[in-house]
Design a protein around this motif. Structure first.
Motif, short mmCIF file in Angstrom:
data_model
loop_
_atom_site.label_atom_id
_atom_site.label_comp_id
_atom_site.label_asym_id
_atom_site.label_seq_id
_atom_site.Cartn_x
_atom_site.Cartn_y
_atom_site.Cartn_z
N ALA A 1 -1.32 7.69 -10.39
CA ALA A 1 -0.35 7.63 -11.49
C ALA A 1 0.65 6.51 -11.25
CB ALA A 1 0.36 8.96 -11.64
N ALA A 2 1.09 6.35 -9.99
CA ALA A 2 2.02 5.28 -9.67
C ALA A 2 1.39 3.92 -9.94
CB ALA A 2 2.46 5.39 -8.20
N ASN A 3 0.10 3.77 -9.62
CA ASN A 3 -0.59 2.51 -9.88
C ASN A 3 -0.70 2.22 -11.37
OD1 ASN A 3 -1.05 1.21 -7.45
ND2 ASN A 3 -2.92 2.35 -7.01
N ARG A 4 -0.99 3.26 -12.16
CA ARG A 4 -1.04 3.05 -13.61
C ARG A 4 0.32 2.60 -14.15
NH1 ARG A 4 -4.69 7.40 -13.43
NH2 ARG A 4 -3.03 8.93 -13.67
N PHE B 1 0.84 -1.20 0.00
CA PHE B 1 0.00 0.00 0.00
C PHE B 1 0.87 1.24 0.00
CE2 PHE B 1 0.74 -0.65 4.49
CZ PHE B 1 0.82 0.62 5.02
N LEU B 2 0.24 2.35 -0.33
CA LEU B 2 0.93 3.64 -0.44
C LEU B 2 0.15 4.67 0.36
CD1 LEU B 2 3.27 5.19 -1.85
CD2 LEU B 2 1.69 5.64 -3.73
N VAL B 3 0.83 5.39 1.25
CA VAL B 3 0.18 6.45 2.03
C VAL B 3 0.20 7.73 1.22
CG1 VAL B 3 0.24 7.79 4.17
CG2 VAL B 3 0.91 5.37 4.19
N VAL B 4 -0.98 8.30 1.03
CA VAL B 4 -1.11 9.53 0.25
C VAL B 4 -1.94 10.53 1.03
CG1 VAL B 4 -0.91 8.34 -1.97
CG2 VAL B 4 -3.17 8.66 -0.94
N GLU C 1 -1.53 -3.38 -8.37
CA GLU C 1 -1.83 -2.05 -7.83
C GLU C 1 -1.61 -2.03 -6.33
OE1 GLU C 1 -5.17 0.45 -9.73
OE2 GLU C 1 -5.91 -1.61 -9.77
N LEU C 2 -1.27 -0.85 -5.84
CA LEU C 2 -1.12 -0.65 -4.40
C LEU C 2 -2.42 -0.11 -3.82
CD1 LEU C 2 2.37 1.15 -4.35
CD2 LEU C 2 1.90 -1.28 -3.97
N ALA C 3 -2.74 -0.51 -2.62
CA ALA C 3 -3.86 0.10 -1.91
C ALA C 3 -3.44 1.52 -1.52
CB ALA C 3 -4.21 -0.71 -0.67
N LEU C 4 -4.30 2.48 -1.79
CA LEU C 4 -3.99 3.87 -1.45
C LEU C 4 -4.65 4.23 -0.13
CD1 LEU C 4 -4.38 5.62 -4.94
CD2 LEU C 4 -2.33 4.63 -3.89
N TYR C 5 -3.85 4.54 0.88
CA TYR C 5 -4.35 4.90 2.20
C TYR C 5 -4.20 6.40 2.35
CZ TYR C 5 -4.89 5.03 7.27
OH TYR C 5 -5.32 5.31 8.54
N GLN C 6 -5.33 7.11 2.33
CA GLN C 6 -5.30 8.57 2.35
C GLN C 6 -5.37 9.11 3.76
OE1 GLN C 6 -7.71 10.55 -0.59
NE2 GLN C 6 -7.94 12.38 0.65
#
Length: 488
Positions: free
Chosen positions: A221-224, A208-211, A233-238
């Protein structure tokens, strides 16, 4: 008729006759020289409002270079402009933040008197149940836009005041200390980002990616990019951004390193020099900056606060004059063909002789720089005679000439190189290539800052610059009053 719900290309839409052009630094669009080339335009603002406010001044300045009459503004914070899909307009709630931003935008637009700025309210909705629903987002505009601009920034967008960025090694050290301090058992790696995506775009072990609200689009964009390279794909944790309750109008509303760097402006970054050889009771500041930085305007503001200002350009003219101390040595070194018919040195011809020729330039500077330094010392004596306690030497070549050895502090004015080029083109009528060549012949802003005691910037509105200068001046007065021996 112009539809706000779907744009053929968000970045810029221009007639084929004027393509191609050059990428602009502040707007995602095409900069076609220094003069406005379109009668009307549409500016689509997609950045979250909290982050957009401090960027608004340079965005409007860039837009004013392209559009010379009507500029429509469409607010769409959070809209994604990445990917092949057509962007969709959506309602924006008329919150106090939105209304304050609209007022701020109109106030900023007042600096560009040739622009008729019109903020489109089609998608601005109130929460009142008594008002009719949002009408169609397609509307007739009195001046159909000839160009569409956006504030969209790619992942490699430049940092604000990069000259004041903390060195990478120090940032790593401080972050490591913090992480170990709050949880000693935590396992972590700190990796430098060498490309727009970093490990998020290539590490198959990440999950996952912390955003934040601001970087969510970057996460997408990183997932694309990962999908294009056969990675999951990474899970996006906002996470939410922390509000900065003490931010100024030109600063970001969030707690940020950009705000921290802005607050360094005007403050003392390293201990002053001891200069016992300078006139007693006089504290000397060397003011410098790249061409177009606004250095001379800072000098005038300091003069207004009580400083005695020495203009090195004026001293140069005195040195080159027929009765000046550098006249005869320069003529002997470069020949009489550098003279006008009346015997005055033609500085344009002399400049063309030495520009780009290091050997010839050194011959000239070895003659002129010591002469100007001697004249500056005479001006310091005049400052003492007038009862001044602060003297400012305004000199673009302060460090190159070695004049930092006759000042207590070096103050540097910084702006982005793209802004410096724009100002030089507008002020001196040069081409962009000539402006860039001029800057390349000088020390960079970073090189100047590395040897400076105080840093200032003229990037924002004039009143912000004035507040900076007053802050720097007041802090200087406190230093002088606490350490009067520094002036001796």
């Amino acid at each position: 008729m112009f539809g706000l719900s779907r744009f053929p290309y968000l970045g810029v839409v221009v007639p084929k006759a004027v393509l191609p052009g050059r990428r602009s630094g502040s707007l995602r669009g095409w900069c076609l020289g220094s003069m406005a080339v379109f009668q009307s335009g549409l500016l689509v603002l997609t950045t979250p409002l909290a982050s957009l406010a401090p960027r608004l001044a340079p965005i409007l300045t860039s837009a004013a270079r392209l559009v010379n009459h009507t500029l429509y503004v469409h607010l769409q914070p959070g809209m994604s402009l990445e990917g092949p899909a057509q962007p969709q307009s959506s309602p924006v709630q008329a919150t106090f933040e939105v209304l304050d931003f609209i007022a701020h935008l109109y106030a900023g637009a007042n600096l560009h008197r040739h622009l008729d700025v019109r903020i489109l309210l089609t998608n601005i909705q109130t929460k009142s149940a008594f008002l009719p629903p949002l009408p169609s987002s397609v509307q007739n505009l009195a001046h159909p836009p000839e160009v569409v601009l956006t504030d969209f920034q790619t992942l490699d967008g430049s940092k604000l005041l990069p000259e004041l960025l903390q060195p990478y090694a120090e940032r790593v050290e401080h972050l490591s200390e913090f992480l170990v301090d709050i949880k000693p058992s935590l396992t972590f790696d700190i990796i430098p980002l060498l490309d727009p995506y970093g490990p998020a775009g290539s590490d198959p072990s990440l999950e996952f990616l912390v955003v934040s609200e601001e970087t969510y689009r970057g996460g997408m964009a990183a997932n694309r990019f990962r999908l294009e390279n056969d990675l999951e794909e990474l899970a996006l944790y906002q996470i939410q951004l922390v509000k900065d309750e003490s931010h100024e109008q030109h600063e970001e509303e969030k707690v940020s390193s950009s705000n921290s760097r802005q607050r360094l402006l005007g403050k003392l970054l390293r201990p002053p020099n001891k200069r016992p050889e300078l006139p007693s009771g006089l504290y000397v500041i060397g003011l410098t900056g790249i061409s177009g930085s606004g250095k001379s305007s800072i000098a005038q503001r300091l003069k207004g606060l009580g400083a005695f200002v020495i203009d090195s350009d004026h001293l140069g003219h005195r040195a080159y004059a027929p009765s000046g101390p550098a006249y005869q040595p320069v003529v002997e070194a470069f020949g009489t063909d550098i003279l006008h018919k009346d015997g005055i040195i033609n500085r344009k011809i002399l400049g063309s002789r030495v520009f780009g020729n290091k050997k010839q330039m050194k011959i000239l500077t070895d003659i002129v720089w010591p002469v100007i330094a001697k004249l500056a010392r005479e001006e310091m004596d005049l400052a003492v005679a007038e009862g001044k306690d602060v003297c400012v030497i305004d000199a673009a070549m302060l460090l190159e000439a070695g004049w930092q050895n006759m000042v207590h502090e070096v103050w540097t004015v910084v702006i982005p190189e793209t802004e410096a080029v724009r100002r030089i083109v507008e002020r001196d009528g040069l081409s962009e290539a000539a402006a860039q060549s001029r800057l390349q012949s000088q020390m960079s802003g970073q090189q100047l800052v590395d040897q400076s005691h105080v840093v200032l910037s003229t990037l924002w509105e004039p009143h912000v610059t004035q507040l900076q200068v007053e802050k720097a001046w007041n802090l200087l007065q406190k230093r002088i009053s606490k350490t009067p021996q520094a002036c001796d």
